[in-house]
Design a protein around this motif. Structure first.
Motif, short mmCIF file in Angstrom:
data_model
loop_
_atom_site.label_atom_id
_atom_site.label_comp_id
_atom_site.label_asym_id
_atom_site.label_seq_id
_atom_site.Cartn_x
_atom_site.Cartn_y
_atom_site.Cartn_z
N LEU A 33 26.65 -35.35 8.82
CA LEU A 33 25.79 -36.10 9.74
C LEU A 33 25.92 -35.56 11.16
N ILE A 34 27.14 -35.27 11.58
CA ILE A 34 27.35 -34.71 12.92
C ILE A 34 26.63 -33.37 13.04
N GLY A 35 26.73 -32.54 12.02
CA GLY A 35 26.02 -31.25 12.05
C GLY A 35 24.52 -31.44 12.17
N ASP A 36 23.97 -32.38 11.42
CA ASP A 36 22.53 -32.67 11.49
C ASP A 36 22.14 -33.23 12.85
N LEU A 37 22.98 -34.11 13.40
CA LEU A 37 22.70 -34.69 14.72
C LEU A 37 22.71 -33.60 15.79
N ILE A 38 23.67 -32.71 15.72
CA ILE A 38 23.75 -31.64 16.72
C ILE A 38 22.53 -30.71 16.62
N ALA A 39 22.13 -30.36 15.41
CA ALA A 39 20.95 -29.50 15.25
C ALA A 39 19.70 -30.19 15.80
N CYS A 40 19.55 -31.46 15.49
CA CYS A 40 18.40 -32.22 15.98
C CYS A 40 18.44 -32.35 17.50
N GLY A 41 19.60 -32.72 18.00
CA GLY A 41 19.74 -32.90 19.45
C GLY A 41 19.52 -31.61 20.23
N GLN A 42 19.94 -30.48 19.66
CA GLN A 42 19.71 -29.19 20.34
C GLN A 42 18.22 -28.91 20.47
N LYS A 43 17.45 -29.25 19.44
CA LYS A 43 15.99 -29.07 19.52
C LYS A 43 15.40 -29.93 20.62
#
Length: 110
Positions: A33-43
């Motif tokens: 979930l953290i990995g997905d959140l970071i990828a989303c947040g970076q966008k």
């Protein structure tokens, strides 16, 4: 016109991260979930930093700074509770980034 897919994806991630504590996934799920959140947040971060400063709402600058801090520092403490709290913090910042982008889009519409 429907919501953009990025917005839908971000909303779903936020809901997963801000679920009640009893619904917290296992450690591997929190890490994913953290990995997905970071990828989303970076966008979202990239989209907001690409928006001209004059079109950014006041809260955008704080959200950008908070995102940079949270992603640089990572979880505070150790163990699954620290990771869960980090995921929840990232989700709240993503929500702020989304709102800032929505306000910027509204401000740029003639």
């Amino acid at each position: 016109m429907g919501m953009p897919q990025d917005h839908v994806d971000a909303t779903a991630l936020i809901a997963r991260a801000l679920a009640p504590y009893e619904e917290r996934p296992a450690a591997e799920g929190v890490a994913a979930l953290i990995g997905d959140l970071i990828a989303c947040g970076q966008k979202l971060h990239g989209a907001l930093t690409g928006t001209p400063s004059r079109q950014r709402p006041a809260g955008a600058f704080e959200a950008l700074a908070e995102w940079e801090y949270f992603t640089a520092v990572g979880p505070l403490g150790s163990g699954p509770h620290a990771n869960w709290n980090h995921a929840r913090g990232l989700a709240r910042i993503i929500r702020q980034l989304m709102r800032a982008l929505e306000h910027a889009a509204e401000a740029s519409t003639p």
